[in-house]
Design a protein around this motif. Structure first.
Motif, PDB file in Angstrom:
ATOM      1  N   GLN A  24       0.814  -1.217   0.000  1.00  0.00           N
ATOM      2  CA  GLN A  24       0.000   0.000   0.000  1.00  0.00           C
ATOM      3  C   GLN A  24       0.852   1.274   0.000  1.00  0.00           C
ATOM      4  O   GLN A  24       0.322   2.378  -0.172  1.00  0.00           O
ATOM      5  N   CYS A  71      -5.802 -12.102   3.551  1.00  0.00           N
ATOM      6  CA  CYS A  71      -5.422 -10.684   3.419  1.00  0.00           C
ATOM      7  C   CYS A  71      -6.173 -10.024   2.266  1.00  0.00           C
ATOM      8  O   CYS A  71      -6.638  -8.886   2.388  1.00  0.00           O
ATOM      9  N   ILE A  74      -9.846  -9.445   3.173  1.00  0.00           N
ATOM     10  CA  ILE A  74      -9.959  -8.293   4.076  1.00  0.00           C
ATOM     11  C   ILE A  74      -9.778  -6.995   3.290  1.00  0.00           C
ATOM     12  O   ILE A  74     -10.514  -6.014   3.475  1.00  0.00           O
ATOM     13  N   GLY A  75      -8.801  -6.998   2.378  1.00  0.00           N
ATOM     14  CA  GLY A  75      -8.522  -5.799   1.588  1.00  0.00           C
ATOM     15  C   GLY A  75      -9.682  -5.377   0.702  1.00  0.00           C
ATOM     16  O   GLY A  75      -9.881  -4.180   0.461  1.00  0.00           O
ATOM     17  N   GLN A  77     -12.651  -5.426   1.462  1.00  0.00           N
ATOM     18  CA  GLN A  77     -13.693  -4.827   2.292  1.00  0.00           C
ATOM     19  C   GLN A  77     -13.283  -3.479   2.879  1.00  0.00           C
ATOM     20  O   GLN A  77     -14.084  -2.809   3.524  1.00  0.00           O
ATOM     21  N   ILE A  78     -12.030  -3.094   2.664  1.00  0.00           N
ATOM     22  CA  ILE A  78     -11.536  -1.818   3.198  1.00  0.00           C
ATOM     23  C   ILE A  78     -11.529  -0.785   2.079  1.00  0.00           C
ATOM     24  O   ILE A  78     -10.872  -0.975   1.055  1.00  0.00           O
ATOM     25  N   MET A  79     -12.246   0.289   2.254  1.00  0.00           N
ATOM     26  CA  MET A  79     -12.356   1.308   1.227  1.00  0.00           C
ATOM     27  C   MET A  79     -11.273   2.368   1.396  1.00  0.00           C
ATOM     28  O   MET A  79     -11.067   2.899   2.485  1.00  0.00           O
ATOM     29  N   GLY A  80     -10.574   2.636   0.299  1.00  0.00           N
ATOM     30  CA  GLY A  80      -9.580   3.690   0.279  1.00  0.00           C
ATOM     31  C   GLY A  80     -10.098   4.890  -0.484  1.00  0.00           C
ATOM     32  O   GLY A  80     -11.299   5.005  -0.768  1.00  0.00           O
ATOM     33  N   PRO A  84     -11.934   0.031  -3.088  1.00  0.00           N
ATOM     34  CA  PRO A  84     -11.365  -0.999  -2.206  1.00  0.00           C
ATOM     35  C   PRO A  84      -9.839  -1.027  -2.315  1.00  0.00           C
ATOM     36  O   PRO A  84      -9.280  -0.829  -3.397  1.00  0.00           O
ATOM     37  N   LEU A  85      -9.166  -1.274  -1.195  1.00  0.00           N
ATOM     38  CA  LEU A  85      -7.707  -1.369  -1.221  1.00  0.00           C
ATOM     39  C   LEU A  85      -7.243  -2.512  -2.112  1.00  0.00           C
ATOM     40  O   LEU A  85      -6.183  -2.428  -2.731  1.00  0.00           O
TER      41      LEU A  85
END
Length: 209
Positions: A24, A71, A74-75, A77-80, A84-85
């Protein structure tokens, strides 16, 4: 699987986890910090292959594959800032590249294990790293594979730019791949030093035991 395999499993899990976090963060124009940690997955695989055999190496690779999948999930589901990341194309490319390249590494190493000490780890890592880079960047960013995830706009990766800023005009993702490949090849050579040291110590310990 025995308790002797646990250090290899933990090392592979640590490499995969660290690489998923460090990817990242940018390093220059063409790399991320994850490019400097991920190649050590090949070192872990080769060490397990040399010391405990191909079967143990495959178990370690499978453990790393599972960690990588977790990983990636999970990524997604994470918004950047831009979504999503981890996109599904990146997740698929990462998993496919890791498993294919590592299994190829194991097969080549096993075929060459009776030659000079450096030949098996060097050849297997060079081939595995090349396949890993080609598969990941093609699946994740090539415009020809947009059907994998039509909603994911990767047009930015297809922008024509000079290769690594100085060469012929190529899609941006090709420069990213070439830079990543260069780091992998460089670290493949450097990793021969710890490979030799760890194998010598481990095998002498097994003989004394």
């Amino acid at each position: 699987m025995t308790r002797h395999h646990l250090p290899g499993i933990l090392a592979m899990a640590a490499v995969v986890l660290a690489s998923n976090i460090l990817v990242q963060f940018l390093f220059g124009n063409w790399l991320t910090w994850g490019a400097f940690t991920y190649p050590f997955a090949f070192l872990v695989t080769d060490l397990m292959n040399r010391i405990y055999g191909a079967s143990a190496a495959r178990q370690v690779v499978f453990a790393g594959f599972v960690v990588g999948i977790i990983c990636s999930l999970i990524g997604t589901q994470i918004m950047g800032e831009f979504g999503p990341l981890v996109t599904w194309r990146i997740a698929i490319g990462s998993g496919a590249a890791f498993l294919t390249a590592q299994m190829l590494d194991i097969a080549i190493f096993d075929r060459l294990r009776n030659g000079p000490w450096w030949r098996a780890p060097l050849a297997s890592t060079l081939v595995g790293s090349s396949v890993d880079t080609a598969l990941f960047f093609t699946i994740a960013f090539s415009g020809a594979l947009t059907f994998i995830e039509p909603s994911n706009d990767v047009s930015w990766a297809g922008e024509a730019l000079p290769l690594l800023g100085i060469g012929p005009m190529v899609p941006m993702w090709v420069s990213l791949a070439v830079a990543d490949w260069g780091v992998k090849l460089s670290l493949a050579l450097i990793a021969l030093i710890p490979f030799r040291m760890i194998v010598s110590k481990a095998l002498s310990g097994k003989i004394l035991a």
